[in-house]
Design a protein around this motif. Structure first.
Motif, PDB file in Angstrom:
ATOM      1  N   LEU A 304      75.436 123.525  50.193  1.00 50.20           N
ATOM      2  CA  LEU A 304      74.041 123.075  50.342  1.00 50.20           C
ATOM      3  C   LEU A 304      73.891 122.189  51.564  1.00 50.20           C
ATOM      4  O   LEU A 304      73.290 121.126  51.522  1.00 50.20           O
ATOM      5  CB  LEU A 304      73.594 122.324  49.088  1.00 50.20           C
ATOM      6  CG  LEU A 304      73.514 123.175  47.828  1.00 50.20           C
ATOM      7  CD1 LEU A 304      73.121 122.335  46.638  1.00 50.20           C
ATOM      8  CD2 LEU A 304      72.527 124.312  48.029  1.00 50.20           C
ATOM      9  N   GLN A 331      78.346 115.620  47.228  1.00 49.77           N
ATOM     10  CA  GLN A 331      77.675 116.630  48.045  1.00 49.77           C
ATOM     11  C   GLN A 331      76.577 117.315  47.250  1.00 49.77           C
ATOM     12  O   GLN A 331      75.513 117.664  47.778  1.00 49.77           O
ATOM     13  CB  GLN A 331      78.683 117.709  48.509  1.00 49.77           C
ATOM     14  CG  GLN A 331      79.726 117.224  49.463  1.00 49.77           C
ATOM     15  CD  GLN A 331      79.115 116.914  50.827  1.00 49.77           C
ATOM     16  OE1 GLN A 331      77.908 117.005  51.023  1.00 49.77           O
ATOM     17  NE2 GLN A 331      79.935 116.514  51.757  1.00 49.77           N
ATOM     18  N   ALA A 374      77.156 129.803  52.276  1.00 49.33           N
ATOM     19  CA  ALA A 374      76.749 129.050  53.483  1.00 49.33           C
ATOM     20  C   ALA A 374      77.623 127.806  53.615  1.00 49.33           C
ATOM     21  O   ALA A 374      77.138 126.693  53.766  1.00 49.33           O
ATOM     22  CB  ALA A 374      75.277 128.675  53.405  1.00 49.33           C
ATOM     23  N   GLU A 377      81.545 126.830  58.910  1.00 45.44           N
ATOM     24  CA  GLU A 377      81.882 127.998  59.738  1.00 45.44           C
ATOM     25  C   GLU A 377      83.388 127.982  60.028  1.00 45.44           C
ATOM     26  O   GLU A 377      83.816 127.643  61.135  1.00 45.44           O
ATOM     27  CB  GLU A 377      81.052 127.971  61.029  1.00 45.44           C
ATOM     28  CG  GLU A 377      81.192 129.197  61.909  1.00 45.44           C
ATOM     29  CD  GLU A 377      80.446 130.417  61.388  1.00 45.44           C
ATOM     30  OE1 GLU A 377      80.064 130.445  60.209  1.00 45.44           O
ATOM     31  OE2 GLU A 377      80.275 131.361  62.174  1.00 45.44           O
ATOM     32  N   VAL A 385      86.613 131.126  49.669  1.00 46.03           N
ATOM     33  CA  VAL A 385      85.399 131.213  48.843  1.00 46.03           C
ATOM     34  C   VAL A 385      85.181 132.660  48.384  1.00 46.03           C
ATOM     35  O   VAL A 385      84.888 132.920  47.211  1.00 46.03           O
ATOM     36  CB  VAL A 385      84.167 130.686  49.617  1.00 46.03           C
ATOM     37  CG1 VAL A 385      82.865 131.016  48.902  1.00 46.03           C
ATOM     38  CG2 VAL A 385      84.277 129.188  49.852  1.00 46.03           C
ATOM     39  N   ASN A 402      76.508 133.818  55.252  1.00 43.12           N
ATOM     40  CA  ASN A 402      75.552 133.351  56.263  1.00 43.12           C
ATOM     41  C   ASN A 402      76.269 132.953  57.553  1.00 43.12           C
ATOM     42  O   ASN A 402      75.741 132.200  58.358  1.00 43.12           O
ATOM     43  CB  ASN A 402      74.759 132.162  55.699  1.00 43.12           C
ATOM     44  CG  ASN A 402      73.666 131.712  56.649  1.00 43.12           C
ATOM     45  OD1 ASN A 402      72.903 132.520  57.144  1.00 43.12           O
ATOM     46  ND2 ASN A 402      73.608 130.413  56.931  1.00 43.12           N
ATOM     47  N   SER A 404      77.534 132.579  61.246  1.00 42.74           N
ATOM     48  CA  SER A 404      76.774 132.827  62.477  1.00 42.74           C
ATOM     49  C   SER A 404      77.468 133.825  63.373  1.00 42.74           C
ATOM     50  O   SER A 404      76.940 134.162  64.428  1.00 42.74           O
ATOM     51  CB  SER A 404      76.588 131.554  63.295  1.00 42.74           C
ATOM     52  OG  SER A 404      76.713 130.411  62.559  1.00 42.74           O
ATOM     53  N   PHE A 426      70.801 133.904  58.356  1.00 41.44           N
ATOM     54  CA  PHE A 426      69.510 133.221  58.403  1.00 41.44           C
ATOM     55  C   PHE A 426      69.465 132.342  59.653  1.00 41.44           C
ATOM     56  O   PHE A 426      70.492 132.038  60.243  1.00 41.44           O
ATOM     57  CB  PHE A 426      69.312 132.323  57.173  1.00 41.44           C
ATOM     58  CG  PHE A 426      69.086 133.068  55.890  1.00 41.44           C
ATOM     59  CD1 PHE A 426      70.142 133.653  55.205  1.00 41.44           C
ATOM     60  CD2 PHE A 426      67.813 133.160  55.345  1.00 41.44           C
ATOM     61  CE1 PHE A 426      69.937 134.334  54.014  1.00 41.44           C
ATOM     62  CE2 PHE A 426      67.592 133.829  54.157  1.00 41.44           C
ATOM     63  CZ  PHE A 426      68.654 134.418  53.482  1.00 41.44           C
ATOM     64  N   GLY A 428      67.911 128.589  61.210  1.00 33.15           N
ATOM     65  CA  GLY A 428      67.492 127.293  60.690  1.00 33.15           C
ATOM     66  C   GLY A 428      66.134 126.872  61.227  1.00 33.15           C
ATOM     67  O   GLY A 428      65.832 127.142  62.387  1.00 33.15           O
TER      68      GLY A 428
HETATM   69  P1  NAI Z   1      76.917 122.287  56.896  1.00 30.65           P
HETATM   70  O1  NAI Z   1      78.154 121.660  57.357  1.00 30.65           O
HETATM   71  O2  NAI Z   1      75.623 121.565  57.077  1.00 30.65           O
HETATM   72  O3  NAI Z   1      77.023 122.642  55.358  1.00 30.65           O
HETATM   73  C1  NAI Z   1      78.103 123.274  54.762  1.00 30.65           C
HETATM   74  C2  NAI Z   1      78.107 122.843  53.302  1.00 30.65           C
HETATM   75  O4  NAI Z   1      79.034 123.642  52.600  1.00 30.65           O
HETATM   76  C3  NAI Z   1      78.533 121.392  53.092  1.00 30.65           C
HETATM   77  O5  NAI Z   1      77.545 120.738  52.329  1.00 30.65           O
HETATM   78  C4  NAI Z   1      79.846 121.512  52.338  1.00 30.65           C
HETATM   79  O6  NAI Z   1      80.021 120.460  51.408  1.00 30.65           O
HETATM   80  C5  NAI Z   1      79.688 122.840  51.637  1.00 30.65           C
HETATM   81  N1  NAI Z   1      80.950 123.473  51.299  1.00 30.65           N
HETATM   82  C6  NAI Z   1      82.064 123.573  52.045  1.00 30.65           C
HETATM   83  N2  NAI Z   1      83.007 124.251  51.353  1.00 30.65           N
HETATM   84  C7  NAI Z   1      82.470 124.598  50.183  1.00 30.65           C
HETATM   85  C8  NAI Z   1      82.949 125.309  49.033  1.00 30.65           C
HETATM   86  N3  NAI Z   1      84.163 125.799  49.004  1.00 30.65           N
HETATM   87  N4  NAI Z   1      82.107 125.470  48.002  1.00 30.65           N
HETATM   88  C9  NAI Z   1      80.873 124.968  48.022  1.00 30.65           C
HETATM   89  N5  NAI Z   1      80.379 124.298  49.073  1.00 30.65           N
HETATM   90  C10 NAI Z   1      81.162 124.119  50.139  1.00 30.65           C
HETATM   91  O7  NAI Z   1      76.850 123.716  57.597  1.00 30.65           O
HETATM   92  P2  NAI Z   1      75.595 124.594  57.971  1.00 30.65           P
HETATM   93  O8  NAI Z   1      75.096 124.235  59.298  1.00 30.65           O
HETATM   94  O9  NAI Z   1      74.674 124.648  56.814  1.00 30.65           O
HETATM   95  O10 NAI Z   1      76.284 126.019  58.131  1.00 30.65           O
HETATM   96  C11 NAI Z   1      76.666 126.796  57.040  1.00 30.65           C
HETATM   97  C12 NAI Z   1      76.910 128.200  57.511  1.00 30.65           C
HETATM   98  O11 NAI Z   1      75.720 128.696  58.077  1.00 30.65           O
HETATM   99  C13 NAI Z   1      77.961 128.322  58.583  1.00 30.65           C
HETATM  100  O12 NAI Z   1      78.646 129.516  58.407  1.00 30.65           O
HETATM  101  C14 NAI Z   1      77.144 128.367  59.858  1.00 30.65           C
HETATM  102  O13 NAI Z   1      77.802 128.991  60.913  1.00 30.65           O
HETATM  103  C15 NAI Z   1      75.969 129.147  59.395  1.00 30.65           C
HETATM  104  N6  NAI Z   1      74.751 128.988  60.163  1.00 30.65           N
HETATM  105  C16 NAI Z   1      74.354 127.767  60.598  1.00 30.65           C
HETATM  106  C17 NAI Z   1      73.179 127.619  61.318  1.00 30.65           C
HETATM  107  C18 NAI Z   1      72.708 126.277  61.734  1.00 30.65           C
HETATM  108  O14 NAI Z   1      71.723 126.204  62.483  1.00 30.65           O
HETATM  109  N7  NAI Z   1      73.290 125.198  61.302  1.00 30.65           N
HETATM  110  C19 NAI Z   1      72.357 128.791  61.659  1.00 30.65           C
HETATM  111  C20 NAI Z   1      72.822 130.015  61.075  1.00 30.65           C
HETATM  112  C21 NAI Z   1      73.992 130.101  60.393  1.00 30.65           C
END
Ligand code: NAI
Length: 716
Positions: A304, A331, A374, A377, A385, A402, A404, A426, A428
């Motif tokens: 999340l 978290q 999500a 990365e 997962v 999700n 990138s 998706f 952001g």
């Molecule tokens: P983020 O770092 O904000 O959030 C990742 C979340 O995943 C954290 O809250 C973390 O606690 C949680 N997490 C990690 N391991 C976990 C697990 N095993 N089980 C449950 N939760 C877990 O990252 P963000 O920016 O949301 O990115 C997430 C994905 O989306 C990545 O793959 C990223 O490349 C992709 N993405 C990001 C964009 C962006 O603008 N930030 C745009 C499009 C895709």
């Protein structure tokens, strides 16, 4: 095309019949003109009701007719004749009354709408203006200010709002036609006087000149170079300052300046492309019309963070039940607060969300039909997962990532049903941005792709199906664009200069402002993982070369200084403080760049704006041609929709591939050759085989590119 019936009570009923939305084709216009004359000539008829077949009043002009010469009766004289007639005409509006459809209704003397109907004048979104009197009648009906809002944004208005604004006279929840007929009977014989909108005086703000001036400034700022919104303001202004007939003349003149413009062509191309991407296919033969999507009622979101929150909100608002999963209680709590706040902010009277549950326990996913992962990365984390998901979820659960740009196939390989794994990329903030890249791997099943594509649609997004490669379509093409921007800094440009060139081109934000907004650490982490910076780099390797090609360490150096963008109050630009949004050019950055150039013996030069645009945009476009060559995107329309909806490419420029065609493919090729010659260590600037082939094929129109692509691909 327009049916005529006399019904008891001296009413003539004219029904537009041109499925699906009764577009105003030449045949329909002829039909209306003829049936209306009949009604006027028939002494028994005291009033007319105008309606549309199949639950839609009228969706507007037939855009397909725009390409050729217009034939049949004109819309303007037809609507004028309705308004001028001595017999009252009542529009019975069900479904939509859009564009020419609403203009037709405005020519009628009364408007009765079903409570679920929508009205609007969306011409501006096609690079045009409502040129069948819309800019002259609507201000006379609802006042200048409200009319300007509708006409310059093109937004659709609900029946309720239309009633409030005064666009419609009455709403009905039941039988619209029945109510309209009864109403027509009740007003038959009454004088029409001011029911003829052209005879009215529009309600205007007290200080008209400064109001119109302010409106021009505002739309110019919003339009980012699009001409139509400004023309709309001028046309509506004419309604306030000129008599009706002269206002109509002005409307026609302004329309003429837009009609054959490159912008109108680009916007209409976007309109058709948006529909085309829905008719997807994959190289393995899966197709939109043969693959059946699965219904999704229960989904889960893993992680999340920035993206997971928006994705959860998006799913919930489509009425899908969501289980939201995080790693630990802390978290989870942060995620819960964020999702709740987003839901509250967006609720505003909606409240039809699906049920929502938060947990740290993956065992709670025993009943979900679809999961969107999500998490960070990081391929290893994601693989873990996917292994867990595969063990816990029902065997037929669709597992989506999700990511990138990581390899979807490697994640699929960690599961027991790799055919049920796809990428759902998706953008952001995920509950706001309209684009969804659906990434199919070599093993993704037709039903998995169809379900993800359909899910996107349900979430109100534009889904584009793309193949699996690093960065997919959007981010893959972004890489050479970003690289060029960094190289330009090395060569003498300043971040604000590069941004200004891109913003003047029409991007909402230049590349460096975007980088500051999203956080410089995102790319830094990816580059570290790829061994381009950090401890993975071979000792002694030049900082400006990696893997045999030119590399710019500039963004890495900024990150090492703790300049991560808006979140730290400084990045390429300086901000008031952490989290502040207004970017100011930073003398620190300028002297840092100066020192860097000195250190590496780079002689700074004045970089012309033209070069900024050509190098950034043509590098991106060149990669687009490679994406097509590789079959990662099916056609140029897919790429253009991705860029317009996901990357802020100005819509009135049609998207990068359309832009290449508009500039002239031979010119793009020539400039790429020129820059590649000047920078042989940047392989991205080497023109792609497909671009060369298209130029050799005589620069075919973009609609014909697919044939050349097929030929090029069959030879690879
Ligand atoms: P983020 O770092 O904000 O959030 C990742 C979340 O995943 C954290 O809250 C973390 O606690 C949680 N997490 C990690 N391991 C976990 C697990 N095993 N089980 C449950 N939760 C877990 O990252 P963000 O920016 O949301 O990115 C997430 C994905 O989306 C990545 O793959 C990223 O490349 C992709 N993405 C990001 C964009 C962006 O603008 N930030 C745009 C499009 C895709």
């Amino acid at each position: 095309m327009a049916r005529y019936v006399r019904i008891p009570g001296s009413i003539a009923l004219i029904t537009l019949a041109n499925p699906p939305v009764n577009a105003l084709s030449a045949a329909v216009r002829r039909g209306i003109t003829e049936t209306l004359s009949r009604a006027i000539a028939d002494p028994e008829v005291k009033a007319v009701v105008l309606c549309g077949e199949n639950g839609n009043f009228c969706g507007g002009a037939d855009i397909k007719e725009f390409a050729g010469p217009m034939s049949g009766p004109g819309l303007v004289p037809m609507i004028d004749a309705i308004e001028a007639g001595e017999k009252p005409v009542v529009a019975a509006i069900e479904g939509v009354a859009l564009g020419g459809g609403l203009e037709l209704a405005l020519g009628c003397h009364y408007r009765i709408a079903h409570c679920k109907a929508r009205v609007g004048l969306p011409e501006v979104t096609l690079g045009l203006l409502p040129a069948a009197g819309g800019t002259q009648r609507l201000p006379r009906l609802i006042g200048l200010s409200a009319a300007l809002d509708l006409i310059t944004t093109g937004r659709h208005v609900s029946a309720q709002e239309a009633l409030q604004l005064g666009i419609v006279d009455r709403l009905t929840e039941g039988d619209t036609l029945g109510v309209a007929v009864e109403f027509a009977q009740s007003i038959a014989g009454q004088p029409l006087g001011s029911r003829r909108l052209s005879t009215r005086t529009p309600a205007c703000p007290a200080d008209l000149d400064s109001f119109l001036q302010g409106a021009l400034v505002q739309v110019r700022r919003r339009a980012r170079g699009a001409m139509a919104p400004e023309a709309c303001v001028r046309a509506v202004g004419a309604a306030a300052t000129l008599p009706y007939s002269q206002g109509m003349q002005r409307e026609q003149e302004l329309m003429a300046s837009l009609f054959r413009s490159a912008q109108a062509r680009a916007l209409q191309y976007c309109f058709f492309s948006q529909r085309l991407v829905g008719r997807w296919s994959t190289p393995s033969g899966a197709r939109w019309d043969s693959a059946e999507p699965r219904p999704i009622r229960r989904a889960a979101v893993i992680g999340l963070g920035t993206m997971g929150r928006g994705i959860a909100v998006s799913l919930l608002q489509a009425g899908i039940a969501v289980v939201a999963v995080e790693t630990d209680e802390q978290q989870l709590e942060a995620g819960r607060r964020a999702v709740t706040a987003l839901l509250e902010r967006r609720a505003q009277g909606r409240g039809s969300e699906g049920p929502l549950r938060f947990t740290t326990d993956l065992q709670q996913l025993r009943q979900v039909e679809l999961v969107i992962e999500a998490v960070f990365e990081d391929l290893a984390v994601k693989k873990q997962v996917f292994r867990q998901l595969s063990a816990v979820c029902p065997a037929d659960t669709l597992l989506c990532t999700n990511t990138s740009g990581l390899d979807v196939e490697q994640l699929a390989a960690c599961t027991r049903s790799p055919e049920l794994v796809v990428g759902t990329h998706f953008f952001g903030p995920a509950h706001v941005m309209k684009l969804l890249e659906v990434v199919y791997g070599p093993r993704s099943s037709p039903v998995a792709v169809a379900t993800a594509m359909h899910l996107g649609k349900r979430l109100g997004k534009v889904s584009v199906a793309v193949g699996n490669c690093p960065g997919f379509v959007g981010n893959r093409m972004l890489k050479p664009y970003l690289e060029q921007a960094h190289f330009l800094l090395e060569e003498g440009a300043a971040p604000e200069q590069v941004d200004q060139a891109l913003e003047e081109f029409g991007f909402a934000m230049g590349v460096f402002r975007v980088a500051d907004l999203s956080g410089l650490d995102v790319g830094w982490r990816v580059r570290k993982e790829a061994g381009l910076t950090g401890p993975g780099v071979a000792p002694g390797e030049s900082p400006r070369r990696r893997q045999g090609r030119r590399y710019s360490p500039l963004p890495d150096l900024l990150c090492e200084q703790g300049r991560l963008g808006q979140k730290t109050g400084r990045g390429w630009y300086l901000y008031e403080g952490p989290g502040a949004r207004e970017a100011r050019p930073d003398p620190w950055t300028h002297s840092f760049l100066q020192q860097y150039r000195q250190q590496h013996g780079l002689q700074p030069r004045a970089v012309p704006q033209q070069e900024v645009l050509e190098r950034c945009l043509y590098a991106l476009i060149n990669e687009g041609f490679r994406v097509l060559e590789d079959g990662i995107a099916t056609g140029p329309e897919d790429i253009d929709i991705i860029y317009v909806f996901g990357y802020g490419w100005p819509r009135h420029r049609g998207g990068p591939m359309f832009h290449a065609g508009a500039v002239g493919l031979a010119t793009v090729l020539d400039r790429l050759e020129h820059y590649h010659h000047a920078h042989p260590d940047i392989p991205n600037l080497q023109p792609s085989a497909l671009l060369r082939r298209l130029v050799a094929s005589g620069n075919p129109p973009i609609q014909k590119w697919r044939e050349v692509i097929r030929r090029v691909r069959s030879q690879l």
